[in-house]
Design an enzyme around this catalytic site. Sequence first.
Site, PDB file in Angstrom:
ATOM      1  N   TYR A  52      13.863   1.554  11.929  1.00 31.49           N
ATOM      2  CA  TYR A  52      12.493   1.337  11.938  1.00 31.49           C
ATOM      3  C   TYR A  52      11.576   1.679  13.110  1.00 31.49           C
ATOM      4  O   TYR A  52      10.418   2.102  13.085  1.00 31.49           O
ATOM      5  CB  TYR A  52      12.306  -0.151  11.502  1.00 31.49           C
ATOM      6  CG  TYR A  52      12.328  -0.157   9.844  1.00 31.49           C
ATOM      7  CD1 TYR A  52      11.519   0.176   8.990  1.00 31.49           C
ATOM      8  CD2 TYR A  52      13.619  -0.685   9.494  1.00 31.49           C
ATOM      9  CE1 TYR A  52      11.844   0.211   7.735  1.00 31.49           C
ATOM     10  CE2 TYR A  52      14.091  -0.768   8.155  1.00 31.49           C
ATOM     11  CZ  TYR A  52      12.831  -0.263   7.041  1.00 31.49           C
ATOM     12  OH  TYR A  52      13.116  -0.274   5.888  1.00 31.49           O
ATOM     13  N   HIS A 103       4.533  -4.073   0.646  1.00 29.03           N
ATOM     14  CA  HIS A 103       6.011  -3.972   1.230  1.00 29.03           C
ATOM     15  C   HIS A 103       6.012  -4.126   2.681  1.00 29.03           C
ATOM     16  O   HIS A 103       6.950  -3.691   3.320  1.00 29.03           O
ATOM     17  CB  HIS A 103       6.563  -2.502   0.879  1.00 29.03           C
ATOM     18  CG  HIS A 103       6.762  -2.495  -0.747  1.00 29.03           C
ATOM     19  ND1 HIS A 103       6.689  -1.178  -1.261  1.00 29.03           N
ATOM     20  CD2 HIS A 103       6.849  -3.436  -1.872  1.00 29.03           C
ATOM     21  CE1 HIS A 103       7.071  -1.368  -2.702  1.00 29.03           C
ATOM     22  NE2 HIS A 103       7.080  -2.572  -2.730  1.00 29.03           N
ATOM     23  N   GLY A 169      -0.979   8.676  -5.526  1.00 25.85           N
ATOM     24  CA  GLY A 169       0.252   9.059  -4.483  1.00 25.85           C
ATOM     25  C   GLY A 169       1.441   8.209  -4.861  1.00 25.85           C
ATOM     26  O   GLY A 169       2.136   7.820  -3.769  1.00 25.85           O
ATOM     27  N   THR A 170       1.768   7.886  -6.055  1.00 30.70           N
ATOM     28  CA  THR A 170       2.938   7.054  -6.247  1.00 30.70           C
ATOM     29  C   THR A 170       3.615   7.402  -7.501  1.00 30.70           C
ATOM     30  O   THR A 170       3.006   7.756  -8.565  1.00 30.70           O
ATOM     31  CB  THR A 170       2.520   5.464  -6.223  1.00 30.70           C
ATOM     32  OG1 THR A 170       3.895   4.855  -6.722  1.00 30.70           O
ATOM     33  CG2 THR A 170       1.534   4.979  -7.167  1.00 30.70           C
TER      34      THR A 170
HETATM   35  P1  NAD Z   1       7.560   8.196  -4.062  1.00 30.43           P
HETATM   36  O1  NAD Z   1       8.094   9.383  -3.207  1.00 30.43           O
HETATM   37  O2  NAD Z   1       8.588   7.747  -5.072  1.00 30.43           O
HETATM   38  O3  NAD Z   1       6.438   8.991  -5.082  1.00 30.43           O
HETATM   39  C1  NAD Z   1       5.471   9.840  -3.993  1.00 30.43           C
HETATM   40  C2  NAD Z   1       4.410  10.405  -4.841  1.00 30.43           C
HETATM   41  O4  NAD Z   1       3.624  10.868  -4.280  1.00 30.43           O
HETATM   42  C3  NAD Z   1       4.914  11.520  -6.080  1.00 30.43           C
HETATM   43  O5  NAD Z   1       4.788  11.203  -7.338  1.00 30.43           O
HETATM   44  C4  NAD Z   1       4.390  12.598  -5.515  1.00 30.43           C
HETATM   45  O6  NAD Z   1       4.096  13.714  -6.625  1.00 30.43           O
HETATM   46  C5  NAD Z   1       3.017  12.288  -4.842  1.00 30.43           C
HETATM   47  N1  NAD Z   1       2.567  13.061  -4.032  1.00 30.43           N
HETATM   48  C6  NAD Z   1       3.202  13.833  -3.043  1.00 30.43           C
HETATM   49  N2  NAD Z   1       2.155  14.567  -2.189  1.00 30.43           N
HETATM   50  C7  NAD Z   1       1.020  14.035  -2.657  1.00 30.43           C
HETATM   51  C8  NAD Z   1      -0.128  14.332  -2.321  1.00 30.43           C
HETATM   52  N3  NAD Z   1      -0.476  15.193  -1.257  1.00 30.43           N
HETATM   53  N4  NAD Z   1      -1.050  13.769  -2.931  1.00 30.43           N
HETATM   54  C9  NAD Z   1      -0.893  12.823  -3.936  1.00 30.43           C
HETATM   55  N5  NAD Z   1       0.150  12.460  -4.430  1.00 30.43           N
HETATM   56  C10 NAD Z   1       1.085  13.031  -3.927  1.00 30.43           C
HETATM   57  O7  NAD Z   1       7.004   6.963  -3.347  1.00 30.43           O
HETATM   58  P2  NAD Z   1       6.191   5.486  -3.899  1.00 30.43           P
HETATM   59  O8  NAD Z   1       5.780   5.648  -5.184  1.00 30.43           O
HETATM   60  O9  NAD Z   1       5.263   5.296  -2.666  1.00 30.43           O
HETATM   61  O10 NAD Z   1       7.601   4.482  -3.637  1.00 30.43           O
HETATM   62  C11 NAD Z   1       8.434   4.723  -2.705  1.00 30.43           C
HETATM   63  C12 NAD Z   1       8.325   3.288  -1.731  1.00 30.43           C
HETATM   64  O11 NAD Z   1       8.784   4.279  -0.418  1.00 30.43           O
HETATM   65  C13 NAD Z   1       7.319   2.662  -1.525  1.00 30.43           C
HETATM   66  O12 NAD Z   1       7.656   1.331  -1.943  1.00 30.43           O
HETATM   67  C14 NAD Z   1       6.766   2.768  -0.036  1.00 30.43           C
HETATM   68  O13 NAD Z   1       6.875   1.303   0.380  1.00 30.43           O
HETATM   69  C15 NAD Z   1       7.986   3.168   0.618  1.00 30.43           C
HETATM   70  N6  NAD Z   1       7.556   4.269   1.515  1.00 30.43           N
HETATM   71  C16 NAD Z   1       6.538   4.133   2.214  1.00 30.43           C
HETATM   72  C17 NAD Z   1       5.981   5.405   3.030  1.00 30.43           C
HETATM   73  C18 NAD Z   1       4.550   5.159   4.143  1.00 30.43           C
HETATM   74  O14 NAD Z   1       4.371   4.101   4.277  1.00 30.43           O
HETATM   75  N7  NAD Z   1       4.056   6.181   4.291  1.00 30.43           N
HETATM   76  C19 NAD Z   1       6.647   6.494   3.066  1.00 30.43           C
HETATM   77  C20 NAD Z   1       7.860   6.562   2.301  1.00 30.43           C
HETATM   78  C21 NAD Z   1       8.229   5.650   1.385  1.00 30.43           C
END
Ligand code: NAD
Length: 236
Positions: A52, A103, A169-170
Amino acid sequence: MKIVVFTGSGVSAESGIATFRGSGGLWAEYRIEDVCTPQALAKDRERVIKFYNMRRREILSKEPNIAHKTISLLEEYFDVEVVTQNIDDLHERAGSKNVTHLHGEIVKLRSSTDESAVVPIDGWEQNVNERHQDGSLLRPFVVFFGEAVPMLEKAIDIVSKADIFLVVGTSLEVYPAASLVNYLKPGVPVYVVDPEAPYLKLKYNPVKYIREKASEAMPELMEELKRYSDDISGNN
Ligand code: NAD
């Protein structure tokens, strides 16, 4: 009119932060069970804290992108609440005022015995043996896989009051966060912004899929939402 924006790691992808399931990047090198579970913390505290620390250092070096900024700009026209799965602070740094982190937040630490004892961290590095003033060891303020999501009730309440709902973006694959869509009032329009937008099985809500990158789609979507709001309030 209340807009609730539900975001995931895709909204931060264009800031240079790897998504969770995207190929390559940090997450390809680690197994969740080694770094993102309470068992991992108990077994190898140093490894989890270093992981982390590395994430915090990376996130602090990144900047909000146009998508974060447009979401913040929506506040000039609407009552906006952001509910995010992200642990980064890019919504806050873009200026969004009401952000609920499902989260946790990487820029904070919490007591390992009292989840409500949360403190900010200065800079990126947590020392492995750093303690809270209550004497307990500190850990990153993130919700590990397998842990309850303390902000879920608040998020459900926010989502149930939405007049417009944006999903940005999820992949909607992480639960219970993904279940939030089930708390929308019937008829509330849903916009899904994601190049690989997940299909939403919603019986009572119209869904529009915008299969583009968030930074490309959000400025145009903001204009569409302003027109929609004007239309239903009879301003034109
Ligand atoms: P995920 O990786 O499952 O999904 C990401 C989504 O974002 C995908 O559907 C993808 O197609 C889309 N995506 C990629 N590039 C994009 C863009 N430029 N614009 C719009 N959409 C785009 O991630 P999730 O659904 O957020 O779930 C994963 C878990 O991981 C979450 O619980 C989160 O807490 C954690 N996480 C957080 C971070 C952060 O804080 N930035 C980074 C990685 C993971």
